[in-house]
Design a protein around this motif. Structure first.
Motif, PDB file in Angstrom:
ATOM      1  N   UNK A   1      89.088  86.355  39.246  1.00  0.00           N
ATOM      2  CA  UNK A   1      89.050  86.515  38.425  1.00  0.00           C
ATOM      3  C   UNK A   1      88.046  87.076  37.520  1.00  0.00           C
ATOM      4  N   UNK A   2      86.750  87.126  38.099  1.00  0.00           N
ATOM      5  CA  UNK A   2      85.794  88.003  38.124  1.00  0.00           C
ATOM      6  C   UNK A   2      84.771  88.682  39.243  1.00  0.00           C
ATOM      7  N   UNK A   3      85.209  89.390  39.887  1.00  0.00           N
ATOM      8  CA  UNK A   3      84.889  89.394  41.751  1.00  0.00           C
ATOM      9  C   UNK A   3      83.087  89.680  41.678  1.00  0.00           C
ATOM     10  N   UNK A   4      82.772  89.611  42.498  1.00  0.00           N
ATOM     11  CA  UNK A   4      81.621  89.764  42.879  1.00  0.00           C
ATOM     12  C   UNK A   4      81.243  90.187  43.846  1.00  0.00           C
ATOM     13  N   UNK A   5      79.862  90.990  44.086  1.00  0.00           N
ATOM     14  CA  UNK A   5      79.440  91.415  45.508  1.00  0.00           C
ATOM     15  C   UNK A   5      79.491  90.993  46.946  1.00  0.00           C
ATOM     16  N   UNK A   6      78.945  89.726  46.351  1.00  0.00           N
ATOM     17  CA  UNK A   6      79.338  89.329  48.069  1.00  0.00           C
ATOM     18  C   UNK A   6      80.205  89.162  49.035  1.00  0.00           C
TER      19      UNK A   6
ATOM     20  N   UNK B   1      69.696  79.939  47.819  1.00  0.00           N
ATOM     21  CA  UNK B   1      69.141  79.684  46.780  1.00  0.00           C
ATOM     22  C   UNK B   1      69.011  80.824  45.529  1.00  0.00           C
ATOM     23  N   UNK B   2      68.749  81.932  46.079  1.00  0.00           N
ATOM     24  CA  UNK B   2      69.115  82.871  45.409  1.00  0.00           C
ATOM     25  C   UNK B   2      70.408  83.268  44.708  1.00  0.00           C
ATOM     26  N   UNK B   3      71.741  83.027  45.237  1.00  0.00           N
ATOM     27  CA  UNK B   3      72.522  82.893  45.267  1.00  0.00           C
ATOM     28  C   UNK B   3      73.164  81.756  43.342  1.00  0.00           C
ATOM     29  N   UNK B   4      72.446  80.190  44.090  1.00  0.00           N
ATOM     30  CA  UNK B   4      72.598  79.400  42.910  1.00  0.00           C
ATOM     31  C   UNK B   4      71.870  79.945  41.561  1.00  0.00           C
ATOM     32  N   UNK B   5      70.641  80.512  41.756  1.00  0.00           N
ATOM     33  CA  UNK B   5      70.004  80.671  40.445  1.00  0.00           C
ATOM     34  C   UNK B   5      70.566  81.857  40.010  1.00  0.00           C
ATOM     35  N   UNK B   6      71.714  82.107  40.397  1.00  0.00           N
ATOM     36  CA  UNK B   6      72.419  83.440  39.807  1.00  0.00           C
ATOM     37  C   UNK B   6      73.874  83.337  39.522  1.00  0.00           C
ATOM     38  N   UNK B   7      74.563  82.588  39.767  1.00  0.00           N
ATOM     39  CA  UNK B   7      75.409  81.715  39.026  1.00  0.00           C
ATOM     40  C   UNK B   7      76.190  81.374  40.667  1.00  0.00           C
ATOM     41  N   UNK B   8      77.506  80.366  40.325  1.00  0.00           N
ATOM     42  CA  UNK B   8      77.719  79.093  41.725  1.00  0.00           C
ATOM     43  C   UNK B   8      78.834  79.161  41.494  1.00  0.00           C
TER      44      UNK B   8
ATOM     45  N   UNK C   1      83.672  81.521  47.697  1.00  0.00           N
ATOM     46  CA  UNK C   1      82.096  81.152  47.125  1.00  0.00           C
ATOM     47  C   UNK C   1      81.182  81.882  47.111  1.00  0.00           C
ATOM     48  N   UNK C   2      80.793  82.436  45.787  1.00  0.00           N
ATOM     49  CA  UNK C   2      79.841  83.070  46.096  1.00  0.00           C
ATOM     50  C   UNK C   2      78.229  82.645  46.543  1.00  0.00           C
TER      51      UNK C   2
END
Length: 417
Positions: free
Chosen positions: A73-78, A60-67, A296-297
């Motif tokens: 292309x643009x990496x993320x911490x998860x 729920x928290x991740x969906x609210x941030x970005x899917x 996927x995040x």
């Protein structure tokens, strides 16, 4: 169901004639309000439950941030955090790296790519009764024809199948002897100089929940190490506490060169991984591994929550408790059509045979499963011969529900006499 028939391809079958509305804690509630005891876990996926609170909150928290952004292309911490967790948790204390994908088959295929890039060799060895997926390469690696391979060839080349270890049917309880037999076949028919990877499920899944004889896996791993072959453990179904160890390879202290994971990794969201020795994982060129949705995040957030649940809630120990309970219940059923009771943790099975013999009885397995389904217990069949009932309850299921489920199964067996 009429809508399904009119809208969904006929090749997509279903085990149960129901549609789920809610699920958790070992219960699936259908749209008519019926409650079914779940001994399948979506085929070993919902290990931490089908609506685990930690997973729900993280998603729920991740969906609210970005899917999605695409890690390439643009990496993320998860993604990085999941890789760090897998490097820490998987067998062996060597330096590791991880790449994330979407499905078990995709991860298996990438493990083969990585092994070929590292060794500069082509051949891949798999085993009788193996199941590795439904892509073209992994279908070549899978042993069972129907329903998986029939009419879908030709398949990828340079995949070779050898005999494995099936103690109930080959009567060989010494894993080293069984391994020597397999390795002799490999050396004579393929040759280590041509072999990139040996790929094996530490406990074979779809093939019948076959646990190899003790010593079999260590002997294979040692031969691979001595001969420059990448040893790949396909732990798609056995991983993440399912077998009473975090990974099935842990039981005999085997540290695979590459380990493939999926299913229970993310509490029901699509995610898979290849984790392995840094020097092997680094063999492919930059850009050679990846995919639009890989890591996927949302799936990564779910995976971190699922791993936290396994570790914080003692689910490895819970899997062993389930094994003790279920094997005791199965052992108390007096029926000479139960040829073998096997498995580890919450990955357990009974092999059904003709009365007083060892001839596989697939019809009996179908009849027992159908009777259990009619009484609200979801149980799956498997096995090369179609004669195995497999039990994959979520590790969050209660003892009371397990008792209820195996009361139903015992009655279903009795009703088929």
């Amino acid at each position: 169901m009429a809508r399904k028939v009119s809208a969904v391809a006929g090749g997509v079958g279903t085990t149960m004639p129901v549609f789920a509305a809610a699920a958790d804690g070992g219960i699936i509630v259908d749209v008519d309000g019926n409650q079914l005891i779940d001994l399948g876990s979506g085929i070993a996926v919902t290990t931490v439950g089908a609506a685990n609170p930690r997973v729900v909150a993280a998603v729920t928290e991740q969906v609210a941030a970005f899917t999605h952004t695409c890690f390439m292309v643009t990496p993320y911490d998860g993604y990085v955090a999941v890789a760090e967790a897998l490097n820490r948790l998987t067998p062996g204390d060597h330096d590791k790296r991880t790449a994330l994908f979407n499905s078990g088959a995709e991860a298996v295929e990438n493990a083969v790519k990585i092994a070929r890039a590292y060794t500069k060799k082509d051949a891949v060895v798999v085993f009788d009764h193996a199941y590795h997926g439904r892509t073209n390469l992994t279908l070549a690696m899978t042993a069972k024809n129907k329903p998986y391979k029939h009419t879908f060839g030709p398949f990828a080349p340079e995949v070779y199948r050898v005999g494995g270890s099936y103690p109930y049917r080959d009567n060989e309880r010494d894993g080293a002897v069984a391994a020597a037999r397999a390795l002799d076949q490999i050396e004579k028919q393929i040759g280590a100089d041509n072999l990139a990877a040996l790929v094996i499920e530490p406990v074979q899944g779809e093939g019948g929940f076959i646990e190899p004889a003790p010593g079999f896996l260590p002997a294979l791993a040692a031969w691979c190490r001595d001969n420059g072959v990448v040893f790949v453990a396909d732990e798609v179904q056995t991983g993440f506490a399912r077998t009473g160890d975090m990974f099935a390879s842990d039981r005999e202290g085997v540290a695979p060169d590459l380990i493939v994971t999926a299913k229970g990794i993310a509490g029901g969201l699509p995610l898979s991984a290849v984790t392995g020795r840094a020097e092997i994982m680094s063999a492919p060129h930059e850009g050679g591994l990846g995919g639009t949705y890989g890591g996927n995040p949302i799936a990564c957030a779910a995976a971190l929550a699922a791993i936290e649940t396994i570790e914080q809630d003692g689910l490895v120990e819970r899997a062993r408790e389930i094994e003790t309970l279920v094997k005791a219940r199965l052992g108390n059923i007096e029926d000479d059509r139960i040829g073998d009771i096997r498995g580890r943790g919450a990955m357990l099975a009974v092999e059904l045979v003709n009365s007083g013999g060892t001839e596989p009885d697939p019809q009996l397995a179908k009849d027992v499963a159908k009777a259990a389904h009619a009484q609200g217990v979801i149980v799956l069949t498997c096995g090369t011969y179609g004669n195995v009932l497999r039990f994959l309850p979520p590790l969050t299921i209660s003892d009371a529900l397990l008792d209820d489920a195996f009361d139903v199964l015992a009655a279903a067996l009795e009703a088929t006499r």
